[in-house]
Scaffold this motif. Sequence first.
Motif, PDB file in Angstrom:
ATOM      1  N   VAL A   1      38.542  48.385  45.828  1.00 19.89           N
ATOM      2  CA  VAL A   1      39.129  47.582  44.753  1.00 19.89           C
ATOM      3  C   VAL A   1      39.014  46.122  45.174  1.00 19.89           C
ATOM      4  CG1 VAL A   1      41.172  47.113  43.366  1.00 19.89           C
ATOM      5  CG2 VAL A   1      40.691  49.452  44.135  1.00 19.89           C
ATOM      6  N   VAL A   2      38.216  45.363  44.434  1.00 23.29           N
ATOM      7  CA  VAL A   2      37.922  43.974  44.797  1.00 23.29           C
ATOM      8  C   VAL A   2      38.931  43.058  44.122  1.00 23.29           C
ATOM      9  CG1 VAL A   2      36.152  42.184  44.882  1.00 23.29           C
ATOM     10  CG2 VAL A   2      35.481  44.608  44.944  1.00 23.29           C
ATOM     11  N   LEU A   3      39.601  42.253  44.942  1.00 23.38           N
ATOM     12  CA  LEU A   3      40.615  41.313  44.466  1.00 23.38           C
ATOM     13  C   LEU A   3      40.274  39.919  44.971  1.00 23.38           C
ATOM     14  CD1 LEU A   3      43.731  43.481  45.419  1.00 23.38           C
ATOM     15  CD2 LEU A   3      42.725  43.295  43.134  1.00 23.38           C
ATOM     16  N   SER A   4      40.834  38.913  44.337  1.00 22.67           N
ATOM     17  CA  SER A   4      40.655  37.535  44.784  1.00 22.67           C
ATOM     18  C   SER A   4      41.966  37.010  45.347  1.00 22.67           C
ATOM     19  CB  SER A   4      40.184  36.646  43.632  1.00 22.67           C
ATOM     20  OG  SER A   4      40.175  35.274  44.028  1.00 22.67           O
ATOM     21  N   ALA A   5      41.888  36.373  46.510  1.00 20.62           N
ATOM     22  CA  ALA A   5      43.092  35.809  47.124  1.00 20.62           C
ATOM     23  C   ALA A   5      43.481  34.481  46.475  1.00 20.62           C
ATOM     24  CB  ALA A   5      42.863  35.597  48.618  1.00 20.62           C
ATOM     25  N   GLN A   6      42.546  33.843  45.737  1.00 25.13           N
ATOM     26  CA  GLN A   6      42.802  32.518  45.194  1.00 25.13           C
ATOM     27  C   GLN A   6      42.970  32.501  43.683  1.00 25.13           C
ATOM     28  OE1 GLN A   6      43.312  29.955  47.163  1.00 25.13           O
ATOM     29  NE2 GLN A   6      42.841  31.113  49.020  1.00 25.13           N
ATOM     30  N   THR A   7      42.242  33.363  42.969  1.00 31.65           N
ATOM     31  CA  THR A   7      42.277  33.359  41.513  1.00 31.65           C
ATOM     32  C   THR A   7      43.307  34.359  41.011  1.00 31.65           C
ATOM     33  OG1 THR A   7      39.922  32.820  41.464  1.00 31.65           O
ATOM     34  CG2 THR A   7      40.908  33.617  39.412  1.00 31.65           C
ATOM     35  N   ARG A   8      44.265  33.871  40.269  1.00 30.87           N
ATOM     36  CA  ARG A   8      45.314  34.751  39.749  1.00 30.87           C
ATOM     37  C   ARG A   8      44.762  35.617  38.624  1.00 30.87           C
ATOM     38  NH1 ARG A   8      51.381  32.912  37.706  1.00 30.87           N
ATOM     39  NH2 ARG A   8      52.128  35.028  37.190  1.00 30.87           N
ATOM     40  N   MET A   9      45.053  36.900  38.684  1.00 30.81           N
ATOM     41  CA  MET A   9      44.588  37.827  37.665  1.00 30.81           C
ATOM     42  C   MET A   9      45.396  37.632  36.381  1.00 30.81           C
ATOM     43  SD  MET A   9      44.098  41.962  38.139  1.00 30.81           S
ATOM     44  CE  MET A   9      43.487  41.712  39.806  1.00 30.81           C
ATOM     45  N   THR A  10      44.695  37.581  35.237  1.00 29.09           N
ATOM     46  CA  THR A  10      45.388  37.462  33.969  1.00 29.09           C
ATOM     47  C   THR A  10      46.049  38.790  33.610  1.00 29.09           C
ATOM     48  OG1 THR A  10      43.489  38.143  32.625  1.00 29.09           O
ATOM     49  CG2 THR A  10      43.652  35.799  33.213  1.00 29.09           C
ATOM     50  N   SER A  11      46.970  38.740  32.656  1.00 30.74           N
ATOM     51  CA  SER A  11      47.641  39.976  32.241  1.00 30.74           C
ATOM     52  C   SER A  11      46.638  40.964  31.655  1.00 30.74           C
ATOM     53  CB  SER A  11      48.739  39.662  31.220  1.00 30.74           C
ATOM     54  OG  SER A  11      48.204  39.003  30.087  1.00 30.74           O
ATOM     55  N   ALA A  12      45.613  40.456  30.939  1.00 29.53           N
ATOM     56  CA  ALA A  12      44.596  41.342  30.376  1.00 29.53           C
ATOM     57  C   ALA A  12      43.773  41.998  31.479  1.00 29.53           C
ATOM     58  CB  ALA A  12      43.683  40.559  29.432  1.00 29.53           C
ATOM     59  N   GLU A  13      43.405  41.226  32.486  1.00 27.52           N
ATOM     60  CA  GLU A  13      42.630  41.783  33.601  1.00 27.52           C
ATOM     61  C   GLU A  13      43.447  42.819  34.360  1.00 27.52           C
ATOM     62  OE1 GLU A  13      39.784  37.924  34.589  1.00 27.52           O
ATOM     63  OE2 GLU A  13      41.763  38.094  35.497  1.00 27.52           O
ATOM     64  N   GLU A  14      44.716  42.503  34.592  1.00 28.65           N
ATOM     65  CA  GLU A  14      45.586  43.442  35.300  1.00 28.65           C
ATOM     66  C   GLU A  14      45.749  44.745  34.520  1.00 28.65           C
ATOM     67  OE1 GLU A  14      50.198  43.431  36.777  1.00 28.65           O
ATOM     68  OE2 GLU A  14      49.057  41.554  36.932  1.00 28.65           O
ATOM     69  N   LYS A  15      45.927  44.627  33.214  1.00 27.29           N
ATOM     70  CA  LYS A  15      46.084  45.807  32.369  1.00 27.29           C
ATOM     71  C   LYS A  15      44.829  46.675  32.398  1.00 27.29           C
ATOM     72  CE  LYS A  15      46.543  47.132  27.496  1.00 27.29           C
ATOM     73  NZ  LYS A  15      46.687  46.617  26.100  1.00 27.29           N
ATOM     74  N   GLU A  16      43.645  46.046  32.268  1.00 30.20           N
ATOM     75  CA  GLU A  16      42.405  46.812  32.225  1.00 30.20           C
ATOM     76  C   GLU A  16      42.073  47.428  33.588  1.00 30.20           C
ATOM     77  OE1 GLU A  16      40.939  47.620  29.511  1.00 30.20           O
ATOM     78  OE2 GLU A  16      42.222  46.347  28.274  1.00 30.20           O
TER      79      GLU A  16
END
Length: 324
Positions: free
Chosen positions: A146-161
């Motif tokens: 699962v690839v995550l970014s330490a600097q870019t905050r995930m949007t609610s839409a991205e988190e939901k999907e």
Amino acid sequence: MVERKESLKILNKFAGEDLTATLPNVRTVFAGDSHDGKQRESRVFLLLGASNTKKSELIDFMCNYFYGATLESEERFHIANEKFGNSTPPRSITTYVFNNAETTFRPIVIDTPGVGHNHECEKEIHDLFTSWLSHNDRHRIDVVGVVLSAQTRMTSAEEKELNKVLTYIPLHLRKNIVLLVGDSDGAPINIGILRRLNLHGHPEYKFNSECMFEKKHDDSLKEYLRENYWRMSEKNFAALFEQTERFEPKTISGQPHQEPRFTPIEGGRNLSDVTMSSVTTTTTTTKKVQNEETASSHYYSTIESLPPAPTRPAPPPPIPQVWV
């Protein structure tokens, strides 16, 4: 996107492509060579992530690690997201087969489309992924990254999907999930997002692609950061791949896995001269891809039934998590 300022010489590791899969928008890309010249097992990494997590940069960094690039090397390697005009789907599941890599196993990395960026495309992406899982329910999978970014905050839409995508991973396979944290300075990722995605407690491995294509800097601070980002990434890759060999391979269905076989077929599309537009660069380059034995070969992947993998000895205790 990695800005390639003061860049080193970039060598494309592309060695062939296949678009003949049974599902649309599914590709197989061969890196290094059309065949693996070593008798060894493959290890399969399935990558999932939101659209802004730089999975392409991670694949390029893996490519450099697989083929022995070092901080002091005068050249770097590239493979991710090559486009071939209208023949390449804009959103696809791409399997990268790293033949003749300098590793104890043959790495195979399956890249899935990022989710959460374009609402109009989400159903298409989810349908593609679920169809792929259904058609490959006995495909070997060693690691779900699962690839995550330490600097870019995930949007609610991205988190939901992304949460929705994670529900497609069966419980028995979730034990093989690892977190691949990009844009990292070595600090732990925000625990809140891990809890909301039900990923708290899974191993974390950190990388930072800012250093990937940069030459040595005259500025001492920039050079300090370049060196530290590279060494942190290299150390975490080494720990990840050591852990990978300890994981028991699994399948979506839970049945014994079938090994993917890649077989050259003569008379297919000639890949000896193609124009490639990379979405990870600002330039378009023409690459001559020529192999004396397979210049006019077309490659496709077939799944052949094999006996179950032999029973492995009990794995050693897990290695400590790497903190940098």
